[in-house]
Design a protein around this motif. Structure first.
Motif, PDB file in Angstrom:
ATOM      1  N   ILE A  68     -11.355  -9.365  -8.375  1.00 26.09           N
ATOM      2  CA  ILE A  68     -10.208  -8.687  -8.989  1.00 26.09           C
ATOM      3  C   ILE A  68     -10.405  -7.174  -9.021  1.00 26.09           C
ATOM      4  CG2 ILE A  68      -9.551 -10.678 -10.372  1.00 26.09           C
ATOM      5  CD1 ILE A  68     -10.723  -9.174 -12.821  1.00 26.09           C
ATOM      6  N   ARG A  69     -11.579  -6.697  -8.585  1.00 24.37           N
ATOM      7  CA  ARG A  69     -11.785  -5.245  -8.488  1.00 24.37           C
ATOM      8  C   ARG A  69     -10.692  -4.667  -7.622  1.00 24.37           C
ATOM      9  NH1 ARG A  69     -17.688  -6.375  -6.705  1.00 24.37           N
ATOM     10  NH2 ARG A  69     -16.450  -6.964  -4.937  1.00 24.37           N
ATOM     11  N   HIS A  70     -10.213  -3.489  -7.986  1.00 23.72           N
ATOM     12  CA  HIS A  70      -9.157  -2.879  -7.190  1.00 23.72           C
ATOM     13  C   HIS A  70      -9.031  -1.397  -7.507  1.00 23.72           C
ATOM     14  CE1 HIS A  70      -7.014  -3.652 -10.962  1.00 23.72           C
ATOM     15  NE2 HIS A  70      -6.172  -2.690 -10.599  1.00 23.72           N
ATOM     16  N   THR A  71      -8.293  -0.746  -6.647  1.00 23.78           N
ATOM     17  CA  THR A  71      -7.884   0.630  -6.854  1.00 23.78           C
ATOM     18  C   THR A  71      -6.377   0.616  -6.989  1.00 23.78           C
ATOM     19  OG1 THR A  71      -9.713   1.451  -5.540  1.00 23.78           O
ATOM     20  CG2 THR A  71      -7.823   2.909  -5.781  1.00 23.78           C
ATOM     21  N   ALA A  72      -5.838   1.451  -7.864  1.00 25.94           N
ATOM     22  CA  ALA A  72      -4.388   1.536  -8.030  1.00 25.94           C
ATOM     23  C   ALA A  72      -3.924   2.909  -7.579  1.00 25.94           C
ATOM     24  CB  ALA A  72      -4.002   1.293  -9.487  1.00 25.94           C
ATOM     25  N   MET A  73      -2.826   2.918  -6.809  1.00 24.63           N
ATOM     26  CA  MET A  73      -2.286   4.163  -6.297  1.00 24.63           C
ATOM     27  C   MET A  73      -0.804   4.237  -6.606  1.00 24.63           C
ATOM     28  SD  MET A  73      -4.345   3.870  -2.748  1.00 24.63           S
ATOM     29  CE  MET A  73      -4.208   2.088  -2.819  1.00 24.63           C
ATOM     30  N   PHE A 104       2.684  -4.032  -7.826  1.00 31.74           N
ATOM     31  CA  PHE A 104       2.194  -5.232  -7.173  1.00 31.74           C
ATOM     32  C   PHE A 104       0.860  -4.863  -6.532  1.00 31.74           C
ATOM     33  CE2 PHE A 104       4.332  -3.000  -3.772  1.00 31.74           C
ATOM     34  CZ  PHE A 104       3.536  -3.227  -2.655  1.00 31.74           C
ATOM     35  N   ALA A 105       0.154  -5.861  -6.082  1.00 31.13           N
ATOM     36  CA  ALA A 105      -1.092  -5.614  -5.366  1.00 31.13           C
ATOM     37  C   ALA A 105      -0.967  -6.197  -3.969  1.00 31.13           C
ATOM     38  CB  ALA A 105      -2.279  -6.234  -6.100  1.00 31.13           C
ATOM     39  N   PHE A 106      -1.798  -5.702  -3.080  1.00 27.27           N
ATOM     40  CA  PHE A 106      -1.912  -6.327  -1.769  1.00 27.27           C
ATOM     41  C   PHE A 106      -3.381  -6.501  -1.443  1.00 27.27           C
ATOM     42  CE2 PHE A 106      -1.947  -1.823  -0.589  1.00 27.27           C
ATOM     43  CZ  PHE A 106      -2.882  -1.761   0.429  1.00 27.27           C
ATOM     44  N   ILE A 107      -3.646  -7.453  -0.564  1.00 28.02           N
ATOM     45  CA  ILE A 107      -5.004  -7.727  -0.112  1.00 28.02           C
ATOM     46  C   ILE A 107      -5.085  -7.288   1.338  1.00 28.02           C
ATOM     47  CG2 ILE A 107      -6.801  -9.479   0.187  1.00 28.02           C
ATOM     48  CD1 ILE A 107      -5.853  -9.133  -2.752  1.00 28.02           C
ATOM     49  N   ASP A 108      -5.984  -6.352   1.617  1.00 30.88           N
ATOM     50  CA  ASP A 108      -6.119  -5.929   3.010  1.00 30.88           C
ATOM     51  C   ASP A 108      -6.744  -7.081   3.811  1.00 30.88           C
ATOM     52  OD1 ASP A 108      -8.938  -5.787   2.812  1.00 30.88           O
ATOM     53  OD2 ASP A 108      -9.013  -3.608   2.964  1.00 30.88           O
ATOM     54  N   PRO A 109      -6.747  -7.014   5.124  1.00 28.84           N
ATOM     55  CA  PRO A 109      -7.275  -8.122   5.921  1.00 28.84           C
ATOM     56  C   PRO A 109      -8.754  -8.407   5.704  1.00 28.84           C
ATOM     57  CG  PRO A 109      -5.906  -6.693   7.273  1.00 28.84           C
ATOM     58  CD  PRO A 109      -6.108  -5.992   5.951  1.00 28.84           C
ATOM     59  N   PHE A 110      -9.423  -7.596   4.896  1.00 32.42           N
ATOM     60  CA  PHE A 110     -10.865  -7.716   4.692  1.00 32.42           C
ATOM     61  C   PHE A 110     -11.217  -8.139   3.274  1.00 32.42           C
ATOM     62  CE2 PHE A 110      -9.217  -4.312   7.218  1.00 32.42           C
ATOM     63  CZ  PHE A 110      -9.495  -4.809   8.483  1.00 32.42           C
ATOM     64  N   GLY A 111     -10.185  -8.499   2.472  1.00 32.48           N
ATOM     65  CA  GLY A 111     -10.397  -8.990   1.118  1.00 32.48           C
ATOM     66  C   GLY A 111     -10.366  -7.939   0.032  1.00 32.48           C
ATOM     67  N   ASN A 112     -10.109  -6.675   0.368  1.00 31.95           N
ATOM     68  CA  ASN A 112     -10.028  -5.621  -0.641  1.00 31.95           C
ATOM     69  C   ASN A 112      -8.655  -5.647  -1.305  1.00 31.95           C
ATOM     70  OD1 ASN A 112     -12.624  -4.144  -0.168  1.00 31.95           O
ATOM     71  ND2 ASN A 112     -11.743  -3.940   1.865  1.00 31.95           N
ATOM     72  N   ARG A 113      -8.654  -5.606  -2.621  1.00 30.10           N
ATOM     73  CA  ARG A 113      -7.420  -5.631  -3.394  1.00 30.10           C
ATOM     74  C   ARG A 113      -7.008  -4.196  -3.739  1.00 30.10           C
ATOM     75  NH1 ARG A 113      -5.862  -9.650  -7.637  1.00 30.10           N
ATOM     76  NH2 ARG A 113      -4.362  -8.612  -9.002  1.00 30.10           N
ATOM     77  N   MET A 114      -5.724  -3.883  -3.556  1.00 30.49           N
ATOM     78  CA  MET A 114      -5.214  -2.558  -3.868  1.00 30.49           C
ATOM     79  C   MET A 114      -3.868  -2.717  -4.580  1.00 30.49           C
ATOM     80  SD  MET A 114      -6.362  -0.149  -0.883  1.00 30.49           S
ATOM     81  CE  MET A 114      -7.960  -0.370  -0.132  1.00 30.49           C
ATOM     82  N   GLU A 115      -3.718  -1.984  -5.659  1.00 30.83           N
ATOM     83  CA  GLU A 115      -2.465  -2.016  -6.422  1.00 30.83           C
ATOM     84  C   GLU A 115      -1.643  -0.793  -6.059  1.00 30.83           C
ATOM     85  OE1 GLU A 115      -1.070  -1.385 -11.018  1.00 30.83           O
ATOM     86  OE2 GLU A 115      -2.939  -2.482 -10.682  1.00 30.83           O
ATOM     87  N   LEU A 116      -0.345  -1.002  -5.880  1.00 32.37           N
ATOM     88  CA  LEU A 116       0.593   0.089  -5.692  1.00 32.37           C
ATOM     89  C   LEU A 116       1.551   0.064  -6.879  1.00 32.37           C
ATOM     90  CD1 LEU A 116       1.404  -0.138  -1.882  1.00 32.37           C
ATOM     91  CD2 LEU A 116      -0.345   1.221  -3.034  1.00 32.37           C
ATOM     92  N   LEU A 117       1.844   1.232  -7.431  1.00 31.43           N
ATOM     93  CA  LEU A 117       2.719   1.281  -8.595  1.00 31.43           C
ATOM     94  C   LEU A 117       3.637   2.473  -8.524  1.00 31.43           C
ATOM     95  CD1 LEU A 117       1.724   3.571 -10.951  1.00 31.43           C
ATOM     96  CD2 LEU A 117      -0.261   2.078 -10.835  1.00 31.43           C
ATOM     97  N   GLN A 118       4.761   2.331  -9.228  1.00 31.49           N
ATOM     98  CA  GLN A 118       5.721   3.413  -9.370  1.00 31.49           C
ATOM     99  C   GLN A 118       6.048   3.525 -10.843  1.00 31.49           C
ATOM    100  OE1 GLN A 118       9.319   2.834  -7.108  1.00 31.49           O
ATOM    101  NE2 GLN A 118      10.227   4.736  -7.814  1.00 31.49           N
TER     102      GLN A 118
END
Length: 120
Positions: A68-73, A104-118
């Motif tokens: 569940i580790r992630h970066t939010a942008m 929402f979040a997305f999972i890159d093809p390598f398993g990294n979780r990233m959140e995008l927000l507005q």
């Protein structure tokens, strides 16, 4: 006490054999700009990219279980970002509602979780 000024970069990892695929995903699908990396300073392969006013560093390590580790942008248009990712068959993960934010979040093809927000 520490006085923080800003975030400088964040780092994601991909399996070594998928590094070139990661470069393609982040530059072609996400549209990030590849920047110079001082390769002679590092013992492992990787790439650096501009993402807004900070950098994304891609490094290599063996594949790990999803976390569940992630970066939010923050993005200007979260709906357009989501549609773009869906159009590129990127896995989307719904996030709990937080007042004042659409996200929402997305999972890159390598398993990294990233959140995008507005912010709304």
């Amino acid at each position: 006490m520490i006085t923080f000024k800003r975030a400088d970069h964040f780092h994601v990892c991909v399996p070594p054999e998928r590094l070139e695929e990661a470069k393609a995903f982040y530059t072609k699908v996400l549209g990030l700009e590849l920047i110079d990396r001082l390769d002679h300073l590092f013992s492992s392969a990787g790439y650096w990219l501009n993402i807004g006013d900070l950098q994304l560093h891609i490094g290599v390590e063996p594949a790990l279980p999803r976390s569940i580790r992630h970066t939010a942008m923050e993005v200007a248009d979260v709906d357009a970002a989501r549609k773009h990712l869906e159009d590129n068959n990127v896995e989307i993960v719904e996030e709990p509602v937080i007042p004042g934010r659409r996200r929402f979040a997305f999972i890159d093809p390598f398993g990294n979780r990233m959140e995008l927000l507005q912010l709304i």
